[in-house]
Design a protein around this motif. Structure first.
Motif, PDB file in Angstrom:
ATOM      1  N   UNK A 141     -25.996  13.859  62.439  1.00  0.00           N
ATOM      2  CA  UNK A 141     -26.083  13.040  61.227  1.00  0.00           C
ATOM      3  C   UNK A 141     -27.502  12.559  60.981  1.00  0.00           C
ATOM      4  N   UNK A 142     -27.999  12.799  59.750  1.00  0.00           N
ATOM      5  CA  UNK A 142     -29.368  12.400  59.399  1.00  0.00           C
ATOM      6  C   UNK A 142     -29.359  11.723  58.033  1.00  0.00           C
ATOM      7  N   UNK A 143     -30.195  10.696  57.883  1.00  0.00           N
ATOM      8  CA  UNK A 143     -30.366  10.088  56.566  1.00  0.00           C
ATOM      9  C   UNK A 143     -31.846   9.930  56.246  1.00  0.00           C
ATOM     10  N   UNK A 144     -32.266  10.338  55.041  1.00  0.00           N
ATOM     11  CA  UNK A 144     -33.662  10.153  54.656  1.00  0.00           C
ATOM     12  C   UNK A 144     -33.919   8.784  54.012  1.00  0.00           C
ATOM     13  N   UNK A 145     -32.852   8.046  53.670  1.00  0.00           N
ATOM     14  CA  UNK A 145     -33.103   6.793  52.944  1.00  0.00           C
ATOM     15  C   UNK A 145     -32.458   5.564  53.583  1.00  0.00           C
ATOM     16  N   UNK A 146     -31.182   5.359  53.331  1.00  0.00           N
ATOM     17  CA  UNK A 146     -30.528   4.135  53.832  1.00  0.00           C
ATOM     18  C   UNK A 146     -29.328   4.520  54.702  1.00  0.00           C
ATOM     19  N   UNK A 147     -28.614   3.518  55.206  1.00  0.00           N
ATOM     20  CA  UNK A 147     -27.467   3.790  56.073  1.00  0.00           C
ATOM     21  C   UNK A 147     -26.261   4.237  55.250  1.00  0.00           C
ATOM     22  N   UNK A 148     -25.725   5.394  55.603  1.00  0.00           N
ATOM     23  CA  UNK A 148     -24.480   5.882  55.026  1.00  0.00           C
ATOM     24  C   UNK A 148     -23.481   6.012  56.180  1.00  0.00           C
ATOM     25  N   UNK A 149     -22.287   6.469  55.866  1.00  0.00           N
ATOM     26  CA  UNK A 149     -21.322   6.686  56.929  1.00  0.00           C
ATOM     27  C   UNK A 149     -20.457   7.895  56.597  1.00  0.00           C
ATOM     28  N   UNK A 150     -20.409   8.824  57.530  1.00  0.00           N
ATOM     29  CA  UNK A 150     -19.670  10.082  57.349  1.00  0.00           C
ATOM     30  C   UNK A 150     -18.221   9.863  57.754  1.00  0.00           C
ATOM     31  N   UNK A 151     -17.325  10.040  56.787  1.00  0.00           N
ATOM     32  CA  UNK A 151     -15.926   9.721  57.072  1.00  0.00           C
ATOM     33  C   UNK A 151     -14.987  10.708  56.406  1.00  0.00           C
ATOM     34  N   UNK A 152     -14.197  11.402  57.223  1.00  0.00           N
ATOM     35  CA  UNK A 152     -13.084  12.195  56.726  1.00  0.00           C
ATOM     36  C   UNK A 152     -11.840  11.531  57.308  1.00  0.00           C
TER      37      UNK A 152
END
Ligand SMILES: [Cu+2]
Length: 221
Positions: A141-152
């Motif tokens: 998991x990589x983010x170039x900007x802010x915190x996200x969250x990967x959710x299925x």
């Protein structure tokens, strides 16, 4: 994960029954009675054994929750590094890019923010990640900007996508073909709600075909 969740609820419900039972019992048996000259029932403040019980019982309860959570979490987030399929997940404001690597081939799909007016429960919107069923998959998991969250939700797994942090996890429980909805689960800005995506689990042969076409197309967007 399901066992941990169910076990926690059973323990929480047992606690509720005991606590609520004690409340009802005190209300019924220690209420102020008519014609009683006693203003207060006997008080038990500064009673050492009872104070110790108040302290120890919650400590034991927290320790039990902690033990089972830590034990299961350590098992769940273990990364062997041997997964035959690796996916780089990039969450950005406001969509996703998936770069899949398998058998030396690479495929990339990326999306633009989903038009929510066209969203439906049967037709998933946003980029679609295609994966083989019954195979171990590693997600980075990589983010170039802010915190996200990967959710299925169907995978019973969610992990934050944090800039500068290289979170990884493996899933080897993807054992049913079909299309599964995913979304960003961390409020990340004005179009957070448009960060939808889906994962399509297909038989191995179909996946091989997909990788061949995608990598030949130079990673179609
Ligand atoms: Cu997000």
């Amino acid at each position: 994960m399901l066992d941990l969740w169910l076990g926690s609820w059973v323990a929480a419900f047992a606690t509720f029954v005991v606590v609520f039972g004690l409340i009802v019992w005190s209300v019924l048996f220690h209420r102020r009675r008519k014609n009683s000259d006693q203003q207060l029932p006997p008080q038990v403040r500064y009673n050492l054994p009872i104070e110790m019980l108040y302290t120890l019982v919650p400590l034991v309860m927290v320790a039990v929750f902690f033990y089972f959570t830590a034990r299961d979490e350590a098992e769940i987030i273990k990364v062997s590094g041997t997964a035959p399929v690796k996916v780089k997940v990039e969450g950005y404001q406001w969509s996703w890019r998936f770069t899949t690597e398998a058998q030396g081939k690479t495929a990339t799909v990326a999306g633009v923010p989903v038009d929510l007016s066209k969203q439906s429960t049967t037709n998933p919107q946003g980029p679609q990640l295609v994966l083989p069923v019954g195979t171990k998959v590693e997600f980075a998991l990589e983010s170039p900007d802010v915190i996200h969250s990967f959710w299925v939700p169907a995978f019973l797994f969610k992990q934050d996508v944090i800039p500068g942090v290289h979170n990884k996890f493996e899933l080897d429980t993807l054992d049913k073909t079909g299309v599964f909805f995913g979304r960003c689960a961390e409020l990340c800005g004005v179009d957070h709600s448009k960060m939808l995506f889906s994962v399509k689990l297909v038989p191995q042969a179909e996946f091989d075909q997909y990788m061949t076409t995608q990598s030949a197309a130079g990673g179609a967007q």
